[in-house]
Design an enzyme around this catalytic site. Structure first.
Site, PDB file in Angstrom:
ATOM      1  N   ASP A  91       0.506   1.949   1.131  1.00 45.21           N
ATOM      2  CA  ASP A  91      -0.563   2.696   0.494  1.00 45.21           C
ATOM      3  C   ASP A  91      -0.591   3.379   0.501  1.00 45.21           C
ATOM      4  OD1 ASP A  91      -2.255   2.201  -1.399  1.00 45.21           O
ATOM      5  OD2 ASP A  91      -3.596   0.708   0.229  1.00 45.21           O
ATOM      6  N   HIS A 124       3.110   8.543  -6.214  1.00 45.02           N
ATOM      7  CA  HIS A 124       4.085   7.667  -6.713  1.00 45.02           C
ATOM      8  C   HIS A 124       5.354   8.322  -6.398  1.00 45.02           C
ATOM      9  CE1 HIS A 124       0.913   4.567  -7.348  1.00 45.02           C
ATOM     10  NE2 HIS A 124       1.228   4.790  -8.378  1.00 45.02           N
ATOM     11  N   LEU A 132      21.675  -2.810   7.771  1.00 43.49           N
ATOM     12  CA  LEU A 132      19.831  -3.491   7.324  1.00 43.49           C
ATOM     13  C   LEU A 132      19.833  -4.095   6.310  1.00 43.49           C
ATOM     14  CD1 LEU A 132      16.842  -2.376   8.332  1.00 43.49           C
ATOM     15  CD2 LEU A 132      17.037  -0.734   6.347  1.00 43.49           C
TER      16      LEU A 132
HETATM   17  C1  IPE Z   1      -0.982  -3.141  -1.905  1.00 40.96           C
HETATM   18  O1  IPE Z   1      -2.247  -2.003  -1.996  1.00 40.96           O
HETATM   19  C2  IPE Z   1       0.149  -3.665  -2.760  1.00 40.96           C
HETATM   20  C3  IPE Z   1       1.126  -2.446  -2.363  1.00 40.96           C
HETATM   21  C4  IPE Z   1       1.732  -1.539  -1.565  1.00 40.96           C
HETATM   22  C5  IPE Z   1       2.282  -2.492  -3.461  1.00 40.96           C
HETATM   23  P1  IPE Z   1      -3.274  -2.091  -3.190  1.00 40.96           P
HETATM   24  O2  IPE Z   1      -3.458  -1.019  -3.235  1.00 40.96           O
HETATM   25  O3  IPE Z   1      -2.746  -2.756  -4.844  1.00 40.96           O
HETATM   26  O4  IPE Z   1      -3.677  -2.641  -2.822  1.00 40.96           O
HETATM   27  P2  IPE Z   1      -5.266  -2.980  -2.495  1.00 40.96           P
HETATM   28  O5  IPE Z   1      -5.731  -3.133  -4.051  1.00 40.96           O
HETATM   29  O6  IPE Z   1      -6.291  -2.160  -1.561  1.00 40.96           O
HETATM   30  O7  IPE Z   1      -5.995  -4.457  -1.479  1.00 40.96           O
HETATM   31  C1  IPE Z   2       0.534   2.149  -2.780  1.00 42.17           C
HETATM   32  O1  IPE Z   2      -0.472   3.910  -3.667  1.00 42.17           O
HETATM   33  C2  IPE Z   2       1.405   2.433  -3.923  1.00 42.17           C
HETATM   34  C3  IPE Z   2       1.541   0.958  -5.538  1.00 42.17           C
HETATM   35  C4  IPE Z   2       0.675   0.147  -4.891  1.00 42.17           C
HETATM   36  C5  IPE Z   2       2.893   0.604  -5.686  1.00 42.17           C
HETATM   37  P1  IPE Z   2      -1.370   2.930  -4.680  1.00 42.17           P
HETATM   38  O2  IPE Z   2      -1.377   3.055  -5.966  1.00 42.17           O
HETATM   39  O3  IPE Z   2      -2.470   2.195  -4.173  1.00 42.17           O
HETATM   40  O4  IPE Z   2      -2.467   4.742  -3.636  1.00 42.17           O
HETATM   41  P2  IPE Z   2      -3.747   4.448  -3.324  1.00 42.17           P
HETATM   42  O5  IPE Z   2      -4.725   3.542  -2.015  1.00 42.17           O
HETATM   43  O6  IPE Z   2      -4.882   4.456  -5.791  1.00 42.17           O
HETATM   44  O7  IPE Z   2      -4.746   5.271  -3.084  1.00 42.17           O
HETATM   45 MG    MG Z   3      -3.385   1.423  -2.907  1.00 43.27          MG
END
Ligand code: IPE
Ligand code: IPE
Ligand code: MG
Length: 247
Positions: free
Chosen positions: A27, A44, A138
């Protein structure tokens, strides 16, 4: 982080039993990009690079299973252009990673509702899963279009059909039956769950499987999370006393 410090951490980790299965909620890509005045998709893209380094590091540490949360069932609620860019990025990355996965003998498996994934991405994931199927190293699980509640729903439907068909008595349904009906069938539950970006929540990830998993949260944003961070998390795990409700 200097390479020497990283190898010292790796050596320390390898001196003790390592967790068999580590799961990671990757995240913070969006915030990483926003902090730099870049579009979220740039985060990303960096996130994919971080994931590649972590797969190698997990292999070096001797883990058997690594599960990466790449896209949740709730992530469809994001703006359409971000979702489109993410899908395109995944499609590109999956083919690009194949030679490396083969070289490192990594086996890829996808968990989630693959039926809901756009066809080009699904084809890529299925192709790489098939090509790497017999690799002995793995096992990399990519959770894609994954939701813990959807996974449980799907499992309960499988079991309900077995009950209806008279194969299983309602009172005979066991924990093992439920585990076997999940996308993670045949895999051990995660020993350690890592979440980056400082959020203290599970976000619908592996709800059944993490009943006794050790948690490790870090404020580091996913694109900045490197092998040394993984080794630190494992070292921390190695110092813990897992009691499973006992003494
Ligand atoms: C969790 O992250 C999902 C992934 C890392 C794929 P999110 O950014 O979607 O989660 P929330 O919205 O902070 O709970
Ligand atoms: C995690 O990073 C990747 C996915 C959920 C696909 P985020 O896109 O949720 O990044 P933040 O949480 O908005 O910073
Ligand atoms: Mg996120």
């Amino acid at each position: 982080m200097a390479v020497t410090a990283e190898s010292a951490l790796l050596e320390a980790v390898r001196a003790h039993p390592v967790p068999a299965h580590v799961a990671i909620i990757m995240d913070g890509n969006g915030r990483w990009a926003t902090q730099r005045g870049l579009p979220r998709v740039a985060g990303h893209r960096e996130g994919v690079k971080a994931a590649r380094a972590i797969v190698r590091a997990a292999d070096a540490a001797g883990l058997r299973f690594l599960t990466l949360y790449a896209f949740s069932t709730e992530n469809w609620n994001r703006p359409e252009d971000e979702v489109t860019m993410l899908m395109r990025l995944l499609e590109e990355s999956i083919y690009r990673e194949l030679p490396d996965l083969m070289e490192n003998k990594v086996r890829l498996r996808v968990i989630g509702r693959t039926a809901g994934v756009p066809l080009p991405v699904r084809r890529g994931l299925e192709h790489v899963a098939l090509e790497t199927r017999d690799n002995p190293g793995l096992t990399l699980l990519v959770a894609f279009n994954y939701g813990g509640r959807d996974e449980l729903l799907d499992a309960f439907r499988v079991l309900a059909r077995r009950v209806q068909a008279g194969e299983l008595a309602p009172d005979a349904v066991s924990e093992a039956d439920i585990s076997r009906a999940l996308y993670t069938e045949g895999l051990p539950d995660p020993d350690l769950l890592i979440r980056t970006s400082g959020e203290m929540r599970v976000s619908n990830f592996l709800l059944w499987q993490i009943a006794y998993t050790e948690l490790w949260m870090t404020p580091t944003l996913w694109p900045d999370f490197g092998p040394s961070d993984l080794y630190r998390a494992i070292a921390d795990y190695q110092r813990r006393d897992r009691r499973f409700g006992g003494v």
